[in-house]
Design a protein around this motif. Structure first.
Motif, PDB file in Angstrom:
ATOM      1  N   GLU A   1     -26.221 -15.481  10.380  1.00 52.58           N
ATOM      2  CA  GLU A   1     -24.845 -15.867  10.077  1.00 52.58           C
ATOM      3  C   GLU A   1     -24.135 -16.334  11.367  1.00 52.58           C
ATOM      4  OE1 GLU A   1     -22.350 -13.414   6.965  1.00 52.58           O
ATOM      5  OE2 GLU A   1     -22.072 -12.571   8.922  1.00 52.58           O
TER       6      GLU A   1
ATOM      7  N   LYS B   1     -14.550 -20.372  -1.110  1.00 49.26           N
ATOM      8  CA  LYS B   1     -14.694 -21.121   0.153  1.00 49.26           C
ATOM      9  C   LYS B   1     -15.604 -22.340  -0.029  1.00 49.26           C
ATOM     10  CE  LYS B   1     -16.270 -17.443   2.256  1.00 49.26           C
ATOM     11  NZ  LYS B   1     -16.176 -16.368   1.266  1.00 49.26           N
TER      12      LYS B   1
ATOM     13  N   MET C   1     -15.789 -12.744  -0.354  1.00 49.74           N
ATOM     14  CA  MET C   1     -16.724 -13.282  -1.335  1.00 49.74           C
ATOM     15  C   MET C   1     -15.971 -13.608  -2.621  1.00 49.74           C
ATOM     16  SD  MET C   1     -20.034 -10.841  -1.284  1.00 49.74           S
ATOM     17  CE  MET C   1     -19.421  -9.287  -0.667  1.00 49.74           C
TER      18      MET C   1
ATOM     19  N   ALA D   1     -19.359 -17.766   5.834  1.00 50.00           N
ATOM     20  CA  ALA D   1     -19.678 -16.639   4.945  1.00 50.00           C
ATOM     21  C   ALA D   1     -18.633 -15.535   5.131  1.00 50.00           C
ATOM     22  CB  ALA D   1     -21.072 -16.117   5.244  1.00 50.00           C
ATOM     23  N   GLY D   2     -18.429 -14.758   4.061  1.00 50.31           N
ATOM     24  CA  GLY D   2     -17.369 -13.753   4.055  1.00 50.31           C
ATOM     25  C   GLY D   2     -17.432 -12.771   5.212  1.00 50.31           C
ATOM     26  N   GLY D   3     -18.677 -12.504   5.706  1.00 50.55           N
ATOM     27  CA  GLY D   3     -18.847 -11.461   6.711  1.00 50.55           C
ATOM     28  C   GLY D   3     -18.710 -11.927   8.152  1.00 50.55           C
TER      29      GLY D   3
ATOM     30  N   ARG E   1     -25.209 -11.902  -4.638  1.00 48.73           N
ATOM     31  CA  ARG E   1     -24.523 -11.168  -3.571  1.00 48.73           C
ATOM     32  C   ARG E   1     -24.977  -9.716  -3.554  1.00 48.73           C
ATOM     33  NH1 ARG E   1     -19.992 -14.573  -5.628  1.00 48.73           N
ATOM     34  NH2 ARG E   1     -19.517 -16.055  -3.980  1.00 48.73           N
ATOM     35  N   PRO E   2     -25.955  -9.406  -2.697  1.00 50.55           N
ATOM     36  CA  PRO E   2     -26.541  -8.059  -2.699  1.00 50.55           C
ATOM     37  C   PRO E   2     -25.527  -6.959  -2.434  1.00 50.55           C
ATOM     38  CG  PRO E   2     -27.282  -9.341  -0.779  1.00 50.55           C
ATOM     39  CD  PRO E   2     -26.580 -10.282  -1.686  1.00 50.55           C
ATOM     40  N   LEU E   3     -24.464  -7.269  -1.690  1.00 47.87           N
ATOM     41  CA  LEU E   3     -23.474  -6.231  -1.384  1.00 47.87           C
ATOM     42  C   LEU E   3     -22.715  -5.767  -2.619  1.00 47.87           C
ATOM     43  CD1 LEU E   3     -21.911  -7.459   1.963  1.00 47.87           C
ATOM     44  CD2 LEU E   3     -22.982  -5.256   1.539  1.00 47.87           C
TER      45      LEU E   3
ATOM     46  N   VAL F   1     -30.288 -15.609   0.334  1.00 48.45           N
ATOM     47  CA  VAL F   1     -29.562 -14.549   1.049  1.00 48.45           C
ATOM     48  C   VAL F   1     -30.094 -13.189   0.589  1.00 48.45           C
ATOM     49  CG1 VAL F   1     -27.306 -13.433   1.247  1.00 48.45           C
ATOM     50  CG2 VAL F   1     -27.481 -15.923   1.428  1.00 48.45           C
TER      51      VAL F   1
ATOM     52  N   TRP G   1     -31.829 -10.376   2.950  1.00 49.41           N
ATOM     53  CA  TRP G   1     -31.136  -9.085   2.990  1.00 49.41           C
ATOM     54  C   TRP G   1     -32.113  -7.958   2.668  1.00 49.41           C
ATOM     55  CZ3 TRP G   1     -25.821  -9.299   3.947  1.00 49.41           C
ATOM     56  CH2 TRP G   1     -25.143  -8.084   3.894  1.00 49.41           C
TER      57      TRP G   1
ATOM     58  N   ASP H   1     -23.958 -19.831   4.046  1.00 49.30           N
ATOM     59  CA  ASP H   1     -25.067 -19.278   3.262  1.00 49.30           C
ATOM     60  C   ASP H   1     -26.106 -20.353   2.944  1.00 49.30           C
ATOM     61  OD1 ASP H   1     -23.891 -16.821   3.333  1.00 49.30           O
ATOM     62  OD2 ASP H   1     -23.172 -16.854   1.267  1.00 49.30           O
TER      63      ASP H   1
ATOM     64  N   MET I   1     -14.038  -3.487   1.197  1.00 49.55           N
ATOM     65  CA  MET I   1     -14.240  -4.612   2.120  1.00 49.55           C
ATOM     66  C   MET I   1     -12.913  -5.268   2.473  1.00 49.55           C
ATOM     67  SD  MET I   1     -17.184  -6.842   0.533  1.00 49.55           S
ATOM     68  CE  MET I   1     -18.622  -7.072   1.372  1.00 49.55           C
TER      69      MET I   1
ATOM     70  N   PHE J   1     -29.749 -10.617   8.797  1.00 47.67           N
ATOM     71  CA  PHE J   1     -28.921 -11.599   8.103  1.00 47.67           C
ATOM     72  C   PHE J   1     -27.682 -11.952   8.932  1.00 47.67           C
ATOM     73  CE2 PHE J   1     -25.346 -12.783   5.462  1.00 47.67           C
ATOM     74  CZ  PHE J   1     -25.862 -13.906   4.847  1.00 47.67           C
ATOM     75  N   ARG J   2     -27.062 -10.938   9.502  1.00 51.12           N
ATOM     76  CA  ARG J   2     -25.834 -11.177  10.297  1.00 51.12           C
ATOM     77  C   ARG J   2     -26.141 -12.036  11.521  1.00 51.12           C
ATOM     78  NH1 ARG J   2     -22.156 -10.525   6.598  1.00 51.12           N
ATOM     79  NH2 ARG J   2     -22.069  -8.427   5.711  1.00 51.12           N
TER      80      ARG J   2
ATOM     81  N   ARG K   1     -11.481  -5.620   6.145  1.00 49.92           N
ATOM     82  CA  ARG K   1     -11.547  -6.956   6.738  1.00 49.92           C
ATOM     83  C   ARG K   1     -10.225  -7.706   6.837  1.00 49.92           C
ATOM     84  NH1 ARG K   1     -16.961  -9.583   3.984  1.00 49.92           N
ATOM     85  NH2 ARG K   1     -18.448  -7.988   4.663  1.00 49.92           N
TER      86      ARG K   1
HETATM   87  C1  S3P Z   1     -21.155 -11.578   2.504  1.00 47.27           C
HETATM   88  C2  S3P Z   1     -20.727 -12.751   1.912  1.00 47.27           C
HETATM   89  C3  S3P Z   1     -21.659 -13.693   1.277  1.00 47.27           C
HETATM   90  C4  S3P Z   1     -23.053 -13.605   1.880  1.00 47.27           C
HETATM   91  C5  S3P Z   1     -23.538 -12.198   1.906  1.00 47.27           C
HETATM   92  C6  S3P Z   1     -22.595 -11.224   2.627  1.00 47.27           C
HETATM   93  C7  S3P Z   1     -20.140 -10.656   3.083  1.00 47.27           C
HETATM   94  O1  S3P Z   1     -21.162 -15.012   1.448  1.00 47.27           O
HETATM   95  O2  S3P Z   1     -23.062 -14.142   3.164  1.00 47.27           O
HETATM   96  O3  S3P Z   1     -23.734 -11.793   0.574  1.00 47.27           O
HETATM   97  O4  S3P Z   1     -20.493  -9.746   3.829  1.00 47.27           O
HETATM   98  O5  S3P Z   1     -18.926 -10.840   2.773  1.00 47.27           O
HETATM   99  P1  S3P Z   1     -19.919 -15.614   0.594  1.00 47.27           P
HETATM  100  O6  S3P Z   1     -18.662 -15.133   1.223  1.00 47.27           O
HETATM  101  O7  S3P Z   1     -20.095 -17.087   0.752  1.00 47.27           O
HETATM  102  O8  S3P Z   1     -20.094 -15.162  -0.808  1.00 47.27           O
END
Ligand code: S3P
Length: 168
Positions: free
Chosen positions: A60, A14, A10, A79-81, A119-121, A44, A48, A33, A133, A56-57, A137
């Protein structure tokens, strides 16, 4: 012709770099996203908090597979995840896709995510969360990446140029 996929943490840029690269290559941009938000009509953060992370995943994964499935070569800002799921990692490795990992120091990420509230995380202790993270990751990004581009000390347009050099 292959898709160009940007993966990374995140705040690494990107979406911004993806837009620039897509414009330069004259290709459509798939932004995970954004696709999820357009499709569900919810942010998002809303998804979440209402449906939880697994829901959400799943969205994704759905958007990633859909984007990879498009016959028209595109740029995909994943997305980052996405790398958390083995299914997604396999899809990235099996697809006709060139995957570029945008890499940044956690200090750089922290600076960039400071102003975003979407970004809730990162609601609690963003620094510790980003460090954890990254530790969790890094090997997963490495696993799917065909190339690595560092964003540290580079403007988005310099990063975009470096990405384009990887796929030239
Ligand atoms: C996440 C990244 C976010 C978004 C969500 C979870 C992650 O996307 O999907 O908040 O788990 O890394 P970006 O990487 O586009 O910020």
């Amino acid at each position: 012709m292959t898709h160009l996929v940007l993966v990374g943490m995140m705040g690494v840029g990107k979406s911004t770099v993806g837009r620039m690269v897509a414009a330069e290559l004259d290709r459509p941009l798939y932004d995970s996203d954004e696709m999820i938000e357009n499709r569900t009509g919810r942010t998002v953060r809303e998804i979440w908090s209402t449906d939880g992370e697994p829901a959400f995943r799943a969205l994704e994964t759905q958007t990633l597979l859909e984007a990879l499935d498009d016959a028209e070569p595109s740029v995909i800002a994943a997305a980052g995840g996405v790398v958390l799921s083995e299914r997604n990692r396999d899809a990235l490795k099996d697809a006709d896709a060139h995957v570029v990992w945008l890499l940044a120091d956690v200090e750089v990420l922290l600076d960039r995510v400071r102003n975003g509230k979407h970004r809730p995380l990162l609601d609690d202790d963003p620094e510790a969360t980003l460090r954890r993270m990254y530790d969790d990751r890094a090997s997963l990004y490495q696993d799917v990446a065909d190339a690595i581009v560092s964003v540290d000390n580079r403007t988005p347009s310099e990063v975009a140029k470096a990405v384009l050099r990887c796929v030239a």
